[in-house]
Design a protein around this motif. Structure first.
Motif, PDB file in Angstrom:
ATOM      1  N   GLN A  14      54.434 -13.848  22.899  1.00 31.40           N
ATOM      2  CA  GLN A  14      53.235 -14.672  23.005  1.00 31.40           C
ATOM      3  C   GLN A  14      53.491 -15.981  22.262  1.00 31.40           C
ATOM      4  N   ASN A  15      53.607 -17.084  23.011  1.00 33.20           N
ATOM      5  CA  ASN A  15      53.930 -18.386  22.417  1.00 33.20           C
ATOM      6  C   ASN A  15      55.125 -18.272  21.465  1.00 33.20           C
ATOM      7  N   PHE A  16      56.165 -17.650  21.958  1.00 32.86           N
ATOM      8  CA  PHE A  16      57.365 -17.352  21.162  1.00 32.86           C
ATOM      9  C   PHE A  16      58.388 -18.467  21.331  1.00 32.86           C
ATOM     10  N   GLU A  17      59.101 -18.802  20.243  1.00 29.65           N
ATOM     11  CA  GLU A  17      60.230 -19.703  20.342  1.00 29.65           C
ATOM     12  C   GLU A  17      61.283 -19.342  19.298  1.00 29.65           C
ATOM     13  N   MET A  18      62.526 -19.657  19.637  1.00 36.41           N
ATOM     14  CA  MET A  18      63.643 -19.288  18.779  1.00 36.41           C
ATOM     15  C   MET A  18      64.834 -20.173  19.108  1.00 36.41           C
ATOM     16  N   GLU A  19      65.679 -20.438  18.110  1.00 40.70           N
ATOM     17  CA  GLU A  19      66.908 -21.190  18.310  1.00 40.70           C
ATOM     18  C   GLU A  19      68.128 -20.268  18.213  1.00 40.70           C
ATOM     19  N   PHE A  20      69.251 -20.762  18.719  1.00 34.62           N
ATOM     20  CA  PHE A  20      70.482 -19.976  18.722  1.00 34.62           C
ATOM     21  C   PHE A  20      71.656 -20.841  18.280  1.00 34.62           C
ATOM     22  N   THR A  21      72.624 -20.185  17.647  1.00 29.59           N
ATOM     23  CA  THR A  21      73.898 -20.802  17.294  1.00 29.59           C
ATOM     24  C   THR A  21      74.995 -20.076  18.084  1.00 29.59           C
ATOM     25  N   PRO A  22      76.259 -20.520  18.011  1.00 30.99           N
ATOM     26  CA  PRO A  22      77.310 -19.805  18.743  1.00 30.99           C
ATOM     27  C   PRO A  22      77.361 -18.304  18.440  1.00 30.99           C
ATOM     28  N   LEU A  23      77.188 -17.929  17.175  1.00 26.63           N
ATOM     29  CA  LEU A  23      77.035 -16.516  16.824  1.00 26.63           C
ATOM     30  C   LEU A  23      75.638 -16.331  16.231  1.00 26.63           C
ATOM     31  N   THR A  24      74.803 -15.575  16.943  1.00 26.13           N
ATOM     32  CA  THR A  24      73.421 -15.339  16.526  1.00 26.13           C
ATOM     33  C   THR A  24      73.206 -13.843  16.371  1.00 26.13           C
ATOM     34  N   ILE A  25      72.806 -13.426  15.183  1.00 17.64           N
ATOM     35  CA  ILE A  25      72.550 -12.023  14.895  1.00 17.64           C
ATOM     36  C   ILE A  25      71.028 -11.817  14.785  1.00 17.64           C
ATOM     37  N   ILE A  26      70.508 -10.877  15.549  1.00 16.38           N
ATOM     38  CA  ILE A  26      69.082 -10.549  15.482  1.00 16.38           C
ATOM     39  C   ILE A  26      68.962  -9.130  14.958  1.00 16.38           C
ATOM     40  N   ALA A  27      68.471  -9.005  13.737  1.00 13.11           N
ATOM     41  CA  ALA A  27      68.335  -7.696  13.091  1.00 13.11           C
ATOM     42  C   ALA A  27      66.871  -7.279  13.105  1.00 13.11           C
ATOM     43  N   GLY A  28      66.655  -5.989  13.179  1.00 13.55           N
ATOM     44  CA  GLY A  28      65.282  -5.493  13.145  1.00 13.55           C
ATOM     45  C   GLY A  28      65.242  -4.006  13.409  1.00 13.55           C
ATOM     46  N   ILE A  29      64.156  -3.400  12.981  1.00 16.44           N
ATOM     47  CA  ILE A  29      64.006  -1.967  13.209  1.00 16.44           C
ATOM     48  C   ILE A  29      63.711  -1.721  14.680  1.00 16.44           C
ATOM     49  N   ASN A  30      63.768  -0.478  15.095  1.00 18.56           N
ATOM     50  CA  ASN A  30      63.436  -0.132  16.468  1.00 18.56           C
ATOM     51  C   ASN A  30      61.985  -0.499  16.767  1.00 18.56           C
ATOM     52  N   ALA A  31      61.735  -0.856  18.033  1.00 19.72           N
ATOM     53  CA  ALA A  31      60.404  -1.227  18.524  1.00 19.72           C
ATOM     54  C   ALA A  31      59.900  -2.538  17.929  1.00 19.72           C
ATOM     55  N   SER A  32      60.822  -3.420  17.522  1.00 23.37           N
ATOM     56  CA  SER A  32      60.412  -4.731  17.006  1.00 23.37           C
ATOM     57  C   SER A  32      60.550  -5.828  18.050  1.00 23.37           C
ATOM     58  N   GLY A  33      61.049  -5.493  19.236  1.00 27.37           N
ATOM     59  CA  GLY A  33      61.152  -6.470  20.313  1.00 27.37           C
ATOM     60  C   GLY A  33      62.522  -7.076  20.507  1.00 27.37           C
ATOM     61  N   LYS A  34      63.541  -6.592  19.777  1.00 27.27           N
ATOM     62  CA  LYS A  34      64.890  -7.157  19.929  1.00 27.27           C
ATOM     63  C   LYS A  34      65.391  -7.026  21.365  1.00 27.27           C
ATOM     64  N   SER A  35      65.252  -5.837  21.912  1.00 27.37           N
ATOM     65  CA  SER A  35      65.743  -5.605  23.276  1.00 27.37           C
ATOM     66  C   SER A  35      64.935  -6.387  24.301  1.00 27.37           C
TER      67      SER A  35
END
Length: 464
Positions: A14-35
């Motif tokens: 919902q009105n989400f935005e994010m930036e990326f670099t050549p190597l971007t690591i997204i950490a988070g517990i299960n059911a946090s929306g990573k997938s």
């Protein structure tokens, strides 16, 4: 390479935005929306080449209506929108071998899709808006990720004039939303027109020649995105020569054929791959690939320090995963974005640092102009992997983000509705990203992220 994304109305965004670099690591517990982020990227990739919206949607997890944000029981968003900024290669080639240099390598693409009930009462999908433009140098804050002395290589200077006309634009003509596509470099020339009368494919997917080089470059960037989910059973298999395939599949198939092609292109590459693997797994000193003519297959073999030889059929999952990444690094056909979900699976904790180094080596270092344009985005809930990546916290090519599900209130049809939405926040580091964050977000630390992840490691598992 994707450098920024905005999402609204898709799954938990919902009105989400994010930036990326050549190597971007997204950490988070299960059911946090990573997938869910990978799902959004996968959908965009398919929409860039698919001839039917519904077909592309049905290839995703769940029913197509479930891809729209759910506000309440049986109540879903009617529109989803995406905006992505990207850095593309300096040249683009079409399927006929024609090649053209790009004037601009920084592009922004926007897409809106609606769901509606068609004339026969069936839920349907249609494109509402499509837009592609070059990013003006004065507006491009992300570009600070690239060292100044390399900037002109990755984003060439514009020698004369500035383009003011979008490559793809949606306008109203005869009361009908119509997508206009002017030919690149042709002043006052004819524009191709695509009336959006319940359009069931993207305009981007319709272009395949260098006559529209920037449109083709955006399409090729998006359709090249790969989503790696390595299956040890597929990695172990020899490759059947009758398949005629020599590129690694998303599940790890064709690994032997990929290595055989690399050997044919440059036999010295096998020595480099052997050295690379040996630096991470010292017990193995040589990687080879056998052309088994009798059985019409290629077989990978590893030799250890005692000259014992092992085929891929008997290698452990962790060894196979590390070997696959070593091979990918030396594969000339591997360029673009690689999305990798939970790379730590099957890897011994002592080898997590190995995995971190491999992921970094697979992504572009902007200070090295000889490298192909490569990017790696990783989803993980491993505190050890995050900790190892954090060693490069001052590297502008690396960023670590933390994914959480947060409650927020939105307005829907004059009603206030509370829902859970994904929030992905960067772990602060010395190289500043261009987006602004709240003071609360800025307080996020490596210690806090590790604490969350370690709690999740001992909790019962759920799935996104």
């Amino acid at each position: 390479m994707i450098t920024k994304i905005k999402i609204d109305g898709f799954k938990s965004f919902q009105n989400f935005e994010m930036e990326f670099t050549p190597l971007t690591i997204i950490a988070g517990i299960n059911a946090s929306g990573k997938s869910n982020l990978f799902d959004a990227l996968m959908l965009l990739s398919r929409l860039a080449e698919s001839d039917n919206l519904k077909k592309a949607f049905k290839e995703q997890r769940g029913e197509f209506i479930e891809l729209f944000t759910q506000y309440a029981e049986n109540e879903y968003a009617k529109v989803m929108s995406f905006e992505i900024e990207m850095l593309v290669n300096r040249t683009v080639k079409d399927d006929w071998g024609n090649q053209k240099d790009l004037k601009y390598t920084r592009l922004r693409y926007r897409l809106k899709i609606k769901r509606f009930t068609n004339d026969i009462g069936i839920e349907d999908l249609a494109v509402m808006e499509e837009h592609l433009e070059n990013l003006k140098h004065s507006d491009d804050r992300w570009i600070q990720c690239i060292p100044k002395d390399s900037l002109d290589f990755w984003r060439p200077k514009v020698s004369a004039g500035k383009r003011g006309t979008p490559y793809i634009n949606t306008e109203i003509e005869n009361n009908i939303p119509t997508v206009l596509v002017p030919q690149d470099g042709v002043q006052g020339g004819n524009k191709r027109r695509f009336p959006l009368i319940n359009a069931n494919k993207t305009v981007l997917s319709s272009f395949d020649t260098v006559d529209f080089p920037h449109v083709l470059a955006a399409k090729e960037e998006m359709r090249s995105w790969k989503f790696l989910q390595l299956n040890p059973e597929e990695l172990r298999k020899p490759t059947n020569k009758d398949k005629g395939e020599d590129k690694l599949t998303t599940n790890g198939g064709n690994l032997a054929a990929t290595l055989f092609r690399i050997k044919q292109e440059n036999e010295y590459s096998l020595k480099e791959i052997s050295r690379k693997l040996n630096s991470f797994l010292p017990n193995f000193i040589e990687v080879s690939v056998v052309d088994d003519k009798e059985n019409k297959q290629y077989i990978i073999k590893l030799k250890d320090s005692e000259k014992n030889e092992y085929s891929s059929r008997v290698l452990s999952e962790g060894t196979l995963r590390i070997l696959a990444l070593c091979i990918l690094e030396y594969d000339s056909k591997h360029t673009g974005l690689l999305c990798f979900e939970e790379p730590e699976n099957g890897i011994h904790p002592f080898r997590i640092s190995t995995m971190a180094k491999l992921l970094k080596d697979l992504s572009t270092d902007f200070s090295n102009r000889t490298m192909p344009l490569r990017q790696v985005i990783v989803n993980t809930h491993s505190p050890k992997l995050v900790e190892n990546i954090y060693h490069w916290s001052e590297d502008r090519n690396v960023s670590i983000w933390f994914s959480q599900m947060r409650s927020k209130v939105v307005d829907l049809d004059a009603k206030r509705i509370k829902l859970n939405a994904t929030k992905i926040t960067p772990i602060p580091k010395n190289n500043q990203l261009s987006m602004e964050y709240s003071e609360q977000d800025k307080k996020l630390s490596l210690a806090m992220v590790k604490k969350y992840l370690e709690q999740d490691e001992i909790a019962p598992k759920s799935y996104e």
